[in-house]
Scaffold this active site. Sequence first.
Site, PDB file in Angstrom:
ATOM      1  N   GLN A 133      -7.669  13.416 -53.725  1.00  0.00           N
ATOM      2  CA  GLN A 133      -7.475  12.028 -52.678  1.00  0.00           C
ATOM      3  C   GLN A 133      -8.662  10.871 -53.198  1.00  0.00           C
ATOM      4  O   GLN A 133      -9.852  11.436 -53.200  1.00  0.00           O
ATOM      5  CB  GLN A 133      -7.866  12.288 -51.279  1.00  0.00           C
ATOM      6  CG  GLN A 133      -7.513  11.139 -50.448  1.00  0.00           C
ATOM      7  CD  GLN A 133      -7.857  11.602 -48.843  1.00  0.00           C
ATOM      8  OE1 GLN A 133      -9.124  11.862 -48.439  1.00  0.00           O
ATOM      9  NE2 GLN A 133      -6.825  11.789 -48.092  1.00  0.00           N
ATOM     10  N   TYR A 173     -11.944   3.061 -43.875  1.00  0.00           N
ATOM     11  CA  TYR A 173     -12.595   2.852 -45.275  1.00  0.00           C
ATOM     12  C   TYR A 173     -12.074   1.720 -45.743  1.00  0.00           C
ATOM     13  O   TYR A 173     -10.961   1.005 -45.101  1.00  0.00           O
ATOM     14  CB  TYR A 173     -12.061   4.256 -46.019  1.00  0.00           C
ATOM     15  CG  TYR A 173     -12.858   5.376 -45.499  1.00  0.00           C
ATOM     16  CD1 TYR A 173     -14.363   5.233 -45.519  1.00  0.00           C
ATOM     17  CD2 TYR A 173     -12.223   6.540 -45.478  1.00  0.00           C
ATOM     18  CE1 TYR A 173     -15.013   6.325 -45.012  1.00  0.00           C
ATOM     19  CE2 TYR A 173     -12.828   7.671 -44.795  1.00  0.00           C
ATOM     20  CZ  TYR A 173     -14.273   7.310 -44.688  1.00  0.00           C
ATOM     21  OH  TYR A 173     -14.946   8.669 -44.015  1.00  0.00           O
TER      22      TYR A 173
END
Length: 195
Positions: A73, A155
């Site tokens: 990821q 994020y």
Amino acid sequence: VAEEGEVGDWHIVHLGSRAVGGAGLVMAEMTDVSRDARISVGCAGLYNAEHAAAWKRIVEFVHRESPAKIGIQLGHAGRKGATKRLWEGDSEPLPEGQWPLVSASPIPYFPDRSPVPREMTRGDMNEAVCDYVRATQLARDAGFDLLEIHMAHGYLLASSISPLTNTRADEYGGSLESRMRFPLEVFDACRAAWP
């Protein structure tokens, strides 16, 4: 814990044991696409050849010792960067040694104590796209079976998508379609670099 972004024995035990234990797919944690994309100093990275070699060791172990697939990821901390390690204070800003933070808009993660990130310029967006593409190519070279682009948890890419953290007045803010423009640029560039 990674050292300067480089994963080691902890990761081979953590991911390898799950693969050997019967998981069909093991996923590495969010792995940062540049030094300035880190959440904390202990985060895993994939932004240089040494990182790719360390990940390749883990990928090869999983492939050799199990039928499992392994994915990675890729992410960028954005406004949630330059924090202490999780066990030292979750999302708490570093008292010193911080790196510059960027985000969709200049909105700090914790209004009372987090640094204010710089609103990304088009140049910052271009740099981030290049960082994601480089990390994608390194992930490919390390032998990962699949790739996930992290667009959640506040994020960088998530901060572009949410109207709460993206208050831009340009073509990257406003409607959902406009807020998705930069994250989809990242996605499309990575997809083009992935087999």
